[in-house]
Design a protein around this motif. Structure first.
Motif: not given
Length: 417
Positions: A245-256, A278-285, A402-407
């Protein structure tokens, strides 16, 4: 502790939990996608939902329905990508999540990528040709948007536009914005459905670009040689493997929150931060065609500048609003303004969460590999079997996995023969 500060802190915790709800919905979409649960691929956004839903329908082989979802956003993609001054001011004041999702340019090209797959799988080869032509128009628009970015990397001061028109230009610098997988797929299409010299020349042009973007890919070089010789390969299978899966974004915040002589106020700033999954499993060859992590980060870095400036402008605007509220509304007015300011502060963490991390391709000469009419293809990663499927020995095929897929359910599409 001052009651005003306690109230503001409680508001901060509550609103922080609310801000995390979008992140959770996107995490759930990834988890469901991986598990093969495609019915829940929506997060409540009119621009993002068609992308998530279209990909889910494509995975289920509902190609016509997938195309309708993609077309619903495709028709207004350019407008959706450009908020305009009014939209940006609104985001600055009310927080990034106050407006509809602003699609990345890579999202636009992935719409074309999946629409081409859907059209070929449905046997709509004429539609596939139209979509390929439209995708190149998108790439030209994208090139204009990114001319200043690429110009820094190019010795040619005339920039990207000239490079796009140059027959023998080096395309390597475009690999992180142009989606080499789409370009390679377009070349394979014209190589297989060529009806004359002009189609072979078109195939050669697309494959030349793909070769420039992925110069180490031996399979692209083989197809480029075939296109240059005006020869369609026979008994060949092209297996496209999407992984991770491509990158995800998380929020970094400051509340003071604070109490000053002027009353209650708070500084609230929220920005996004990319997390590589994590991921990006490569297939041999298999050979790498597209690194979506790199594509995402190339574009994200441009958005991040605007994100930071918007966050600073938002904080300044809300502090001014709080000062006015304290002056005219006293302590309670100040507290209400602080709570409202926190509620309106959010970072843009939405992405097309189910896009892959990397795309690989495996090109198989079935005459050399297969002993019978039913050819067994075994894909391994690090020597461990990932999946197996049978494919007809005769004729050319496109295969999508498509990887990863459980099926894992390969999509096997007959092209020629």
């Amino acid at each position: 502790m001052n009651k005003s500060i306690i109230f503001a802190l409680c508001s901060m915790l509550f609103l922080g939990a609310c801000a995390g709800s979008m992140e959770k919905r996107l995490d759930d979409a990834r988890a469901d996608f991986k598990a093969g649960v495609f019915e829940k691929q929506k997060v409540g956004d009119k621009n993002l939902d068609p992308l998530l839903s279209g990909n889910a329908l494509f995975q289920q082989n509902k190609f016509g329905d997938a195309d309708k979802e993609f077309e619903s956003i495709n028709r207004r993609m350019e407008k959706a990508q450009s908020s305009g001054i009014t939209g940006e001011i609104g985001r600055a004041i009310a927080g990034n999540l106050s407006a509809d999702y602003k699609p990345y340019f890579m999202d636009d090209l992935f719409v074309s990528y999946y629409q081409i797959w859907s059209a070929i799988a449905d046997g709509r080869t004429a539609d596939a040709r139209v979509i390929i032509n439209q995708s190149y128009a998108k790439q030209q628009r994208l090139s204009a948007e990114y001319a200043s970015l690429i110009r820094k990397k190019e010795k040619d001061s005339n920039g990207l536009g000239k490079q796009l028109r140059a027959e023998n230009a080096s395309w390597e610098s475009f690999k992180d914005i142009m989606n080499p997988a789409l370009t390679y797929l377009a070349g394979i299409y014209f190589l297989n459905f060529a009806s004359g010299p002009s189609d072979f020349e078109t195939a050669r042009t697309y494959l030349s670009r793909a070769d420039g973007m992925a110069p180490g890919n031996k399979f692209i070089k083989q197809d480029l040689a075939a296109a240059s010789a005006r020869r369609t390969p026979v008994n060949t299978a092209w297996i496209f493997i999407e992984s991770g899966f491509s990158p995800k974004l998380i929020e970094r915040r400051i509340d003071w929150p604070m109490v000053t002589a002027g009353g209650v106020s708070a500084v609230s700033i929220a920005v996004s931060e990319p997390i590589m999954l994590d991921g990006g499993q490569a297939v041999d060859g298999a050979e790498l065609v597209a690194n979506i992590d790199a594509m995402f980060m190339t574009e994200y870095k441009e958005y991040a500048v605007n994100d930071a400036l918007r966050a600073a402008a938002s904080a300044a605007t809300k502090l001014a609003m709080q000062g006015t509220a304290n002056h005219y509304g006293g302590t309670l007015g100040g507290i209400a303004a602080v709570a409202a300011g926190m509620a309106m502060t959010s970072a843009e963490i939405r992405t097309w969460a189910t896009l892959p991390k990397k795309i690989y391709v495996l090109r198989i000469d079935k005459d050399a590999k297969c002993k019978s009419n039913d050819c067994l293809i075994t894909l391994k990663s690090g020597g461990t079997v990932v999946t197996e499927f049978k494919i007809e020995r005769h004729g050319n095929h496109l295969v999508y996995i498509r990887l990863p897929n459980e099926e894992i359910k390969p999509k096997i599409i007959k092209l020629k023969g």
